[in-house]
Design a protein around this motif. Structure first.
Motif, PDB file in Angstrom:
ATOM      1  N   ALA A  48     -57.421  68.738 -35.174  1.00 44.12           N
ATOM      2  CA  ALA A  48     -56.420  69.541 -35.559  1.00 44.12           C
ATOM      3  C   ALA A  48     -56.599  69.901 -36.174  1.00 44.12           C
ATOM      4  CB  ALA A  48     -55.050  68.633 -34.669  1.00 44.12           C
ATOM      5  N   SER A  49     -54.942  71.255 -35.955  1.00 47.04           N
ATOM      6  CA  SER A  49     -54.790  71.813 -38.087  1.00 47.04           C
ATOM      7  C   SER A  49     -52.941  71.563 -36.831  1.00 47.04           C
ATOM      8  CB  SER A  49     -55.497  73.001 -37.573  1.00 47.04           C
ATOM      9  OG  SER A  49     -55.525  74.367 -36.351  1.00 47.04           O
ATOM     10  N   TRP A  50     -52.337  72.952 -37.701  1.00 46.12           N
ATOM     11  CA  TRP A  50     -50.783  73.047 -37.291  1.00 46.12           C
ATOM     12  C   TRP A  50     -50.515  74.448 -38.102  1.00 46.12           C
ATOM     13  CZ3 TRP A  50     -47.249  73.802 -40.924  1.00 46.12           C
ATOM     14  CH2 TRP A  50     -47.540  73.519 -42.200  1.00 46.12           C
ATOM     15  N   TYR A  51     -49.946  75.198 -37.440  1.00 43.70           N
ATOM     16  CA  TYR A  51     -48.562  76.311 -37.543  1.00 43.70           C
ATOM     17  C   TYR A  51     -47.373  76.521 -37.849  1.00 43.70           C
ATOM     18  CZ  TYR A  51     -48.938  77.145 -32.374  1.00 43.70           C
ATOM     19  OH  TYR A  51     -48.838  77.748 -30.835  1.00 43.70           O
ATOM     20  N   GLY A  52     -46.844  77.126 -38.676  1.00 41.64           N
ATOM     21  CA  GLY A  52     -45.880  77.290 -39.172  1.00 41.64           C
ATOM     22  C   GLY A  52     -44.923  78.420 -39.120  1.00 41.64           C
ATOM     23  N   GLY A  53     -44.154  78.943 -40.449  1.00 46.03           N
ATOM     24  CA  GLY A  53     -43.774  79.249 -40.888  1.00 46.03           C
ATOM     25  C   GLY A  53     -44.131  81.145 -40.303  1.00 46.03           C
ATOM     26  N   GLN A  54     -45.263  81.486 -41.090  1.00 45.93           N
ATOM     27  CA  GLN A  54     -45.490  82.193 -40.547  1.00 45.93           C
ATOM     28  C   GLN A  54     -45.079  82.777 -39.016  1.00 45.93           C
ATOM     29  OE1 GLN A  54     -47.763  80.109 -41.691  1.00 45.93           O
ATOM     30  NE2 GLN A  54     -49.520  80.308 -41.409  1.00 45.93           N
ATOM     31  N   PHE A  55     -45.356  82.168 -38.247  1.00 46.74           N
ATOM     32  CA  PHE A  55     -45.135  82.375 -37.172  1.00 46.74           C
ATOM     33  C   PHE A  55     -43.871  81.951 -36.268  1.00 46.74           C
ATOM     34  CE2 PHE A  55     -50.243  81.392 -37.937  1.00 46.74           C
ATOM     35  CZ  PHE A  55     -50.772  82.746 -37.526  1.00 46.74           C
ATOM     36  N   HIS A  56     -42.942  81.266 -37.122  1.00 49.27           N
ATOM     37  CA  HIS A  56     -41.920  81.364 -36.440  1.00 49.27           C
ATOM     38  C   HIS A  56     -40.931  82.331 -35.912  1.00 49.27           C
ATOM     39  CE1 HIS A  56     -38.129  78.457 -35.840  1.00 49.27           C
ATOM     40  NE2 HIS A  56     -38.453  79.291 -36.095  1.00 49.27           N
ATOM     41  N   GLY A  57     -41.138  82.247 -34.756  1.00 51.34           N
ATOM     42  CA  GLY A  57     -39.686  82.423 -34.294  1.00 51.34           C
ATOM     43  C   GLY A  57     -40.943  83.929 -33.077  1.00 51.34           C
ATOM     44  N   PHE A 108     -58.202  79.549 -33.008  1.00 50.13           N
ATOM     45  CA  PHE A 108     -59.816  80.381 -32.891  1.00 50.13           C
ATOM     46  C   PHE A 108     -60.595  80.583 -33.534  1.00 50.13           C
ATOM     47  CE2 PHE A 108     -56.387  82.543 -29.658  1.00 50.13           C
ATOM     48  CZ  PHE A 108     -57.116  82.061 -28.674  1.00 50.13           C
ATOM     49  N   VAL A 109     -61.006  78.337 -34.596  1.00 51.70           N
ATOM     50  CA  VAL A 109     -60.985  78.314 -35.132  1.00 51.70           C
ATOM     51  C   VAL A 109     -62.756  77.542 -35.295  1.00 51.70           C
ATOM     52  CG1 VAL A 109     -61.794  77.557 -37.786  1.00 51.70           C
ATOM     53  CG2 VAL A 109     -59.373  79.036 -36.964  1.00 51.70           C
ATOM     54  N   SER A 110     -63.804  77.638 -34.846  1.00 49.16           N
ATOM     55  CA  SER A 110     -65.076  76.504 -34.096  1.00 49.16           C
ATOM     56  C   SER A 110     -64.644  75.145 -34.512  1.00 49.16           C
ATOM     57  CB  SER A 110     -66.612  77.881 -34.461  1.00 49.16           C
ATOM     58  OG  SER A 110     -66.388  76.651 -36.287  1.00 49.16           O
ATOM     59  N   ASP A 111     -64.739  74.657 -35.373  1.00 52.17           N
ATOM     60  CA  ASP A 111     -64.284  73.007 -35.758  1.00 52.17           C
ATOM     61  C   ASP A 111     -63.308  72.891 -34.642  1.00 52.17           C
ATOM     62  OD1 ASP A 111     -63.241  74.484 -37.258  1.00 52.17           O
ATOM     63  OD2 ASP A 111     -63.651  72.064 -39.275  1.00 52.17           O
ATOM     64  N   ARG A 112     -61.929  73.507 -34.444  1.00 54.69           N
ATOM     65  CA  ARG A 112     -60.533  72.375 -34.329  1.00 54.69           C
ATOM     66  C   ARG A 112     -60.147  72.751 -32.770  1.00 54.69           C
ATOM     67  NH1 ARG A 112     -57.772  75.259 -39.079  1.00 54.69           N
ATOM     68  NH2 ARG A 112     -58.626  74.898 -41.070  1.00 54.69           N
ATOM     69  N   VAL A 113     -59.850  71.577 -32.466  1.00 52.04           N
ATOM     70  CA  VAL A 113     -59.853  71.786 -30.417  1.00 52.04           C
ATOM     71  C   VAL A 113     -58.352  72.116 -30.164  1.00 52.04           C
ATOM     72  CG1 VAL A 113     -61.343  69.800 -30.250  1.00 52.04           C
ATOM     73  CG2 VAL A 113     -59.406  69.092 -31.076  1.00 52.04           C
ATOM     74  N   ILE A 114     -57.365  72.140 -31.291  1.00 51.56           N
ATOM     75  CA  ILE A 114     -55.705  72.187 -30.449  1.00 51.56           C
ATOM     76  C   ILE A 114     -54.574  72.641 -32.338  1.00 51.56           C
ATOM     77  CG2 ILE A 114     -54.899  69.350 -31.058  1.00 51.56           C
ATOM     78  CD1 ILE A 114     -53.461  69.403 -28.909  1.00 51.56           C
ATOM     79  N   THR A 161     -55.669  69.555 -41.635  1.00 55.38           N
ATOM     80  CA  THR A 161     -56.078  68.857 -40.498  1.00 55.38           C
ATOM     81  C   THR A 161     -56.209  67.339 -40.099  1.00 55.38           C
ATOM     82  OG1 THR A 161     -58.384  69.529 -41.431  1.00 55.38           O
ATOM     83  CG2 THR A 161     -57.330  71.493 -40.878  1.00 55.38           C
ATOM     84  N   ALA A 162     -56.819  67.029 -39.292  1.00 46.85           N
ATOM     85  CA  ALA A 162     -56.469  65.743 -39.116  1.00 46.85           C
ATOM     86  C   ALA A 162     -57.929  65.496 -37.854  1.00 46.85           C
ATOM     87  CB  ALA A 162     -55.781  65.241 -38.613  1.00 46.85           C
ATOM     88  N   SER A 163     -58.535  64.533 -37.826  1.00 46.14           N
ATOM     89  CA  SER A 163     -59.568  64.293 -37.109  1.00 46.14           C
ATOM     90  C   SER A 163     -58.698  63.219 -35.523  1.00 46.14           C
ATOM     91  CB  SER A 163     -60.894  63.251 -37.462  1.00 46.14           C
ATOM     92  OG  SER A 163     -61.415  63.971 -38.062  1.00 46.14           O
TER      93      SER A 163
END
Length: 242
Positions: free
Chosen positions: A58-67, A115-121, A138-140
């Motif tokens: 898993a990864s996470w997304y923040g400020g650059q996509f907020h709003g 849309f990165v091959s090794d990430r699921v969410i 990231t985290a398993s």
């Protein structure tokens, strides 16, 4: 990181001659099953989340996509309990567990990615904080689909896994093309586990008979049942929303 494509993503659905489709006006429109193409790869969303479970990064997304607008037409709020997934239907609630520390969070799928091959969410910042993956990035994880709901608790809060009101849950231990085999297994399990059901599923080209054990409203009890069945030799047993 998730690709927050919104309207741009929808213009990529199907072949190049397909007219662009406006984003849904509300989450309940659930335009989720149309294929879409990103970075030259075509994805085919699932029609439902029945029995869905996976492990990965898993990864996470923040400020650059907020709003900005998400793929289902909502506005992304990094402090809301949401996530992006490539295939699960919008509106699906999933439990995400960090396998390194055992911490879990529950999120609603409202975006496409990562849309990165090794990430699921791809989790929101708030969800990532709950399972201690802000710093690492990231985290398993293990992802378990809990079911679909359009509504939330008052104030927009998502119920915790232990009190998830969209149960009950059951545990699937096998699926057979021969109905007699399914009923034979069900009979052998019934003496120990009580409620055991055989559920028909028409795949189109063939019919399956799924053997499901138990009926638990509480997710923690359902997970204990799953663990018990796995330790009894049913290593592929998995939770399913009833």
């Amino acid at each position: 990181m998730a690709c927050l494509v919104g309207m741009a993503l929808l213009t990529l659905v199907g072949c190049a001659k397909t007219p662009s489709v406006p984003p849904p006006t509300k989450p309940s429109d659930r335009v989720t099953t149309k294929p879409y193409t990103v970075f030259g790869k075509t994805y085919y969303p699932l029609p439902n989340a029945d029995g869905f479970k996976e492990t990965g990064v898993a990864s996470w997304y923040g400020g650059q996509f907020h709003g900005k607008r998400t793929s289902n037409g909502e506005i992304y709020d990094m402090e809301s309990m949401t996530a992006a997934h490539k295939l699960l239907p919008f509106g699906t609630y999933v439990q995400v567990t960090n396998t390194s520390n055992g911490k879990s969070t529950v999120v609603r799928i409202n975006d496409r990615g990562p849309f990165v091959s090794d990430r699921v969410i791809d989790l929101s910042k708030a969800a990532a904080r709950e399972i201690d993956m802000i710093g690492p990035g990231t985290a398993s994880v293990e992802v378990l689909a809990l079911g679909y709901r359009e509504d939330q608790l008052p104030g927009g809060q998502i119920p915790s896994p232990s009190s998830a009101p969209w149960g009950p849950f059951t545990v699937q231990v096998g699926a057979f093309t021969q109905e007699s085999n399914a009923w034979r297994l069900a009979a052998s399990l019934r003496a120990k586990y009580g409620e055991v059901n055989v559920v028909n599923y028409d795949h189109g080209d063939k019919r399956f008979y799924r053997v499901r054990v138990g009926k638990e409203q509480d997710l923690n009890k359902a997970q204990s049942l799953e663990a018990s069945l796995r330790s009894s030799g049913f290593e592929q047993a998995f939770l399913v929303a009833w």
